[in-house]
Design a protein around this motif. Structure first.
Motif, PDB file in Angstrom:
ATOM      1  N   GLN A  68     -22.571  15.426  65.647  1.00  0.00           N
ATOM      2  CA  GLN A  68     -23.402  15.377  66.844  1.00  0.00           C
ATOM      3  C   GLN A  68     -24.822  14.948  66.498  1.00  0.00           C
ATOM      4  OE1 GLN A  68     -21.438  17.951  65.969  1.00  0.00           O
ATOM      5  NE2 GLN A  68     -20.102  18.450  67.697  1.00  0.00           N
ATOM      6  N   GLU A 115     -14.295  11.751  69.520  1.00  0.00           N
ATOM      7  CA  GLU A 115     -14.542  12.140  68.128  1.00  0.00           C
ATOM      8  C   GLU A 115     -13.567  13.241  67.731  1.00  0.00           C
ATOM      9  OE1 GLU A 115     -18.759  12.843  67.773  1.00  0.00           O
ATOM     10  OE2 GLU A 115     -19.229  10.898  68.680  1.00  0.00           O
ATOM     11  N   ASN A 172     -25.758  13.046  63.898  1.00  0.00           N
ATOM     12  CA  ASN A 172     -25.755  11.620  63.558  1.00  0.00           C
ATOM     13  C   ASN A 172     -25.767  10.766  64.814  1.00  0.00           C
ATOM     14  OD1 ASN A 172     -24.179  13.314  61.526  1.00  0.00           O
ATOM     15  ND2 ASN A 172     -24.547  11.485  60.301  1.00  0.00           N
ATOM     16  N   ASP A 173     -25.029  11.215  65.825  1.00  0.00           N
ATOM     17  CA  ASP A 173     -25.049  10.535  67.121  1.00  0.00           C
ATOM     18  C   ASP A 173     -26.411  10.645  67.786  1.00  0.00           C
ATOM     19  OD1 ASP A 173     -22.457   9.577  67.177  1.00  0.00           O
ATOM     20  OD2 ASP A 173     -21.705  11.044  68.611  1.00  0.00           O
ATOM     21  N   ALA A 180     -18.909  12.525  72.355  1.00  0.00           N
ATOM     22  CA  ALA A 180     -19.920  11.740  71.652  1.00  0.00           C
ATOM     23  C   ALA A 180     -21.300  12.141  72.164  1.00  0.00           C
ATOM     24  CB  ALA A 180     -19.684  10.250  71.873  1.00  0.00           C
ATOM     25  N   HIS A 181     -22.324  11.992  71.310  1.00  0.00           N
ATOM     26  CA  HIS A 181     -23.688  12.379  71.687  1.00  0.00           C
ATOM     27  C   HIS A 181     -24.693  11.233  71.537  1.00  0.00           C
ATOM     28  CE1 HIS A 181     -22.210  16.487  71.861  1.00  0.00           C
ATOM     29  NE2 HIS A 181     -23.388  16.894  72.280  1.00  0.00           N
ATOM     30  N   THR A 182     -24.215   9.982  71.627  1.00  0.00           N
ATOM     31  CA  THR A 182     -25.164   8.864  71.643  1.00  0.00           C
ATOM     32  C   THR A 182     -25.622   8.582  73.072  1.00  0.00           C
ATOM     33  OG1 THR A 182     -23.430   7.195  71.931  1.00  0.00           O
ATOM     34  CG2 THR A 182     -24.041   7.751  69.656  1.00  0.00           C
ATOM     35  N   GLN A 189     -29.618   8.600  67.120  1.00  0.00           N
ATOM     36  CA  GLN A 189     -29.585   7.197  67.543  1.00  0.00           C
ATOM     37  C   GLN A 189     -29.980   7.034  69.009  1.00  0.00           C
ATOM     38  OE1 GLN A 189     -25.842   5.113  66.716  1.00  0.00           O
ATOM     39  NE2 GLN A 189     -25.174   6.889  65.555  1.00  0.00           N
ATOM     40  N   SER A 190     -29.925   8.126  69.753  1.00  0.00           N
ATOM     41  CA  SER A 190     -29.990   8.040  71.209  1.00  0.00           C
ATOM     42  C   SER A 190     -31.411   7.876  71.743  1.00  0.00           C
ATOM     43  CB  SER A 190     -29.368   9.293  71.828  1.00  0.00           C
ATOM     44  OG  SER A 190     -30.208  10.416  71.638  1.00  0.00           O
ATOM     45  N   GLN A 242     -17.297   6.757  61.283  1.00  0.00           N
ATOM     46  CA  GLN A 242     -17.906   6.063  62.414  1.00  0.00           C
ATOM     47  C   GLN A 242     -17.002   4.990  62.999  1.00  0.00           C
ATOM     48  OE1 GLN A 242     -21.052   3.657  60.005  1.00  0.00           O
ATOM     49  NE2 GLN A 242     -20.123   2.240  61.487  1.00  0.00           N
ATOM     50  N   THR A 270     -21.118   4.930  66.673  1.00  0.00           N
ATOM     51  CA  THR A 270     -20.771   6.217  67.270  1.00  0.00           C
ATOM     52  C   THR A 270     -19.870   6.960  66.295  1.00  0.00           C
ATOM     53  OG1 THR A 270     -20.880   5.314  69.511  1.00  0.00           O
ATOM     54  CG2 THR A 270     -19.622   7.348  69.217  1.00  0.00           C
ATOM     55  N   ALA A 271     -20.018   8.269  66.231  1.00  0.00           N
ATOM     56  CA  ALA A 271     -19.227   9.051  65.282  1.00  0.00           C
ATOM     57  C   ALA A 271     -17.734   8.941  65.569  1.00  0.00           C
ATOM     58  CB  ALA A 271     -19.659  10.506  65.317  1.00  0.00           C
TER      59      ALA A 271
END
Length: 403
Positions: free
Chosen positions: A264, A344, A266-267, A354-356, A270-271, A252, A257-258
C-alpha cells in the motif's frame, strides 16, 4: 549573603545535563500498550479490537483466534494445533508459526478465511527478494528477519525479545517511557503533528515492500526497517522496492501499481493524494474496529466525497451516478471500484485494493496485462467493449480512454 553565580551556573548546567540524559534514556524506554490504557482509555479500547492489536495470537491463550479447521483431517495440513505457537492473520488468511529455540518458523499450510479451506504455504523461487538468502524449506526461514519486526513492538535482532507482540501503541507513537513518567505533548510522537512524509512513514514502515539500507543486519537479511522509530524519516532506514515502468513481476504491474499485498505504501507514494499531503489516517482510523477496513467513515463514498466535493477542482461534478454511469448505490458506483480496484493478491484468488487511485483503462490491459476495473467486474465482456463504452462517457477525458 555572597552567591557564587559562576558556581551556581555550573551546578545548574550539570543538573540539566543529568536530567537530559535521564530524559533521553527514559524516552528510549518502551513500556508496552498497557501503560497507555489509564490515560487513553477510549483510544486503547478501540485499538484493542482492531486486527493490528491481534495480528499474532497464542492459541493456548486465545483459542477463539484459531480459524483453521484442525478437527477434520486434510492432506494439505501436516501439523496439529499443538505444534502451533502463534496464529497470524484473520481477515484473508491465517498462517501458523511453530517455535524452535528463540525463533519462530512458518508451518506448511495456511487457512483461506473466505473460502474456508487449507492451502499450501511455502516460498517459491523468484518471488521475494530475500528468498536466495535462506534455504528452500519453511524450516530454513525464521520469522524474526522476515516478519516479526512488523508484528511486534521493539523487536531485538540479537535477543529476539519484544516489548509486546502485535502492533502496539509504541509502534506508531514511539517509546513511551518518558511520557508515562511525565506526560506532555512534547515527549511522545503524535503522527498527526508530523509533516506528511513522517506521518505516512509510521504506516509505510510495515505497509510496504523494500529493504533496510544496511542489509544484512547481524549476518541476516531483514524484510522490515530495522532501527526505525516513529517520528524519524523512514528513508534513512528503508529503501522501497525499486519499481520499473513497463515491467510486470512478483511485485508490480507494468504501470507500477502493486501486484501483491503489503505494498500500500509503494502505491500511495506514487499517488496525487500523497503529493497533496494526505496521510493514511485521513482515511483510516487505527483506533477503531467499526468497519472491516478501519475507515473513518464506514460509507467509503462519503469518505471520498468529503474531500472531492463540487467546490474542489478535483471534485465530483454532478451526481455519483452521472459520474460512474452506474446506478446509484450499485457496486459500480463505488469510488473504490474504479479508483482502488481489488487487483493485488494477498492469497490465492483473494485480492486487496490498489492505493495509487489511478483509473486503469482497458487499453492498458491490452498493452501490459494489468487488470482494469471495467472487465474485472464485467468479466463476460472484452476490453474492446469497455473502451467503446468509455468513449460514450462525457465524464471521462478522451486522453484517458485511448492512452
Amino acid at each position: 549573603m555572597f552567591i557564587d553565580f559562576r558556581r551556581l551556573c555550573v551546578i545548574l548546567l550539570m543538573g540539566l545535563a543529568v536530567f537530559t540524559v535521564r530524559a533521553q534514556t527514559s524516552a528510549a524506554r518502551f513500556v508496552g500498550s498497557e501503560s497507555c490504557k489509564g490515560c487513553h482509555a477510549v483510544a486503547y479500547a478501540g485499538w484493542k479490537q482492531t486486527r493490528m492489536a491481534n495480528v499474532v495470537r497464542d492459541p493456548k491463550e486465545h483459542s477463539e483466534a484459531v480459524l483453521g479447521d484442525f478437527k477434520s483431517a486434510d492432506p494439505m495440513r501436516t501439523f496439529e494445533l499443538s505444534d502451533v505457537a502463534f496464529v497470524y492473520g484473520s481477515r484473508w488468511k491465517q498462517r501458523y508459526f511453530t517455535k524452535r529455540g528463540e525463533d519462530y518458523f512458518p508451518l506448511g499450510a495456511q487457512w483461506d478465511v473466505e473460502k474456508k479451506k487449507w492451502l499450501p504455504y511455502h516460498v517459491e523461487a523468484g518471488t521475494d527478494w530475500w528468498v536466495p538468502h535462506y534455504g528452500p524449506a519453511n524450516s530454513d526461514r525464521p520469522t524474526g528477519p522476515t516478519c516479526d519486526g512488523c508484528h511486534s513492538v521493539n523487536y531485538n535482532v540479537e535477543t529476539h525479545a519484544v516489548t509486546e507482540w502485535n502492533v502496539g501503541c509504541e509502534k506508531c507513537h514511539g517509546p513511551g517511557g518518558a511520557h508515562v513518567a511525565h506526560p506532555t505533548k512534547a515527549n511522545i510522537v503524535n503522527p498527526k503533528t508530523l509533516d506528511f512524509v513522517r506521518a505516512n512513514d509510521t504506516c509505510i514502515q510495515c505497509h510496504s515492500q523494500g529493504q533496510p539500507l544496511t542489509n544484512p543486519v547481524a549476518g541476516k537479511y531483514y524484510d522490515w526497517p530495522v532501527g526505525y522509530i516513529p517520528g524519524e524519516k523512514l528513508a534513512d532506514y528503508w529503501q522501497l522496492e525499486e519499481l520499473k515502468f513497463g515491467t510486470t513481476n512478483f511485485y508490480q504491474f507494468a504501470d507500477e501499481t502493486a501486484h501483491k499485498n503489503r505494498m500500500q505504501g509503494n502505491d500511495f507514494v506514487q499517488s496525487t493524494m500523497y503529493h497533496r499531503e494526505l496521510r493514511c489516517f485521513d482515511c483510516h482510523d487505527v483506533h477503531s474496529n467499526k468497519n472491516v477496513a478501519n475507515l473513518k467513515v464506514a460509507d467509503s463514498n462519503k469518505l471520498c466525497l468529503g474531500c472531492h466535493a463540487s467546490d474542489n477542482p478535483a471534485g465530483l461534478k454532478g451526481t455519483v451516478a452521472e459520474h460512474t454511469h452506474h446506478a446509484e448505490g450499485s457496486a459500480g458506483s463505488r469510488c473504490v471500484a474504479c479508483h482502488m480496484p481489488k487487483i493485488e493478491q494477498t492469497i490465492k484468488d483473494n485480492y486487496v485494493h490498489a492505493h495509487t487511485f489511478r483509473f486503469i483503462t482497458p487499453t492498458e490491459t491490452e498493452q501490459s496485462g494489468i487488470p482494469n476495473p471495467c472487465t474485472s467486474c464485467h468479466a463476460d465482456k472484452s476490453t474492446g467493449w469497455a473502451t467503446s463504452e468509455l468513449k460514450k462517457w462525457t465524464t471521462v477525458s478522451p486522453w484517458r480512454v485511448g492512452q
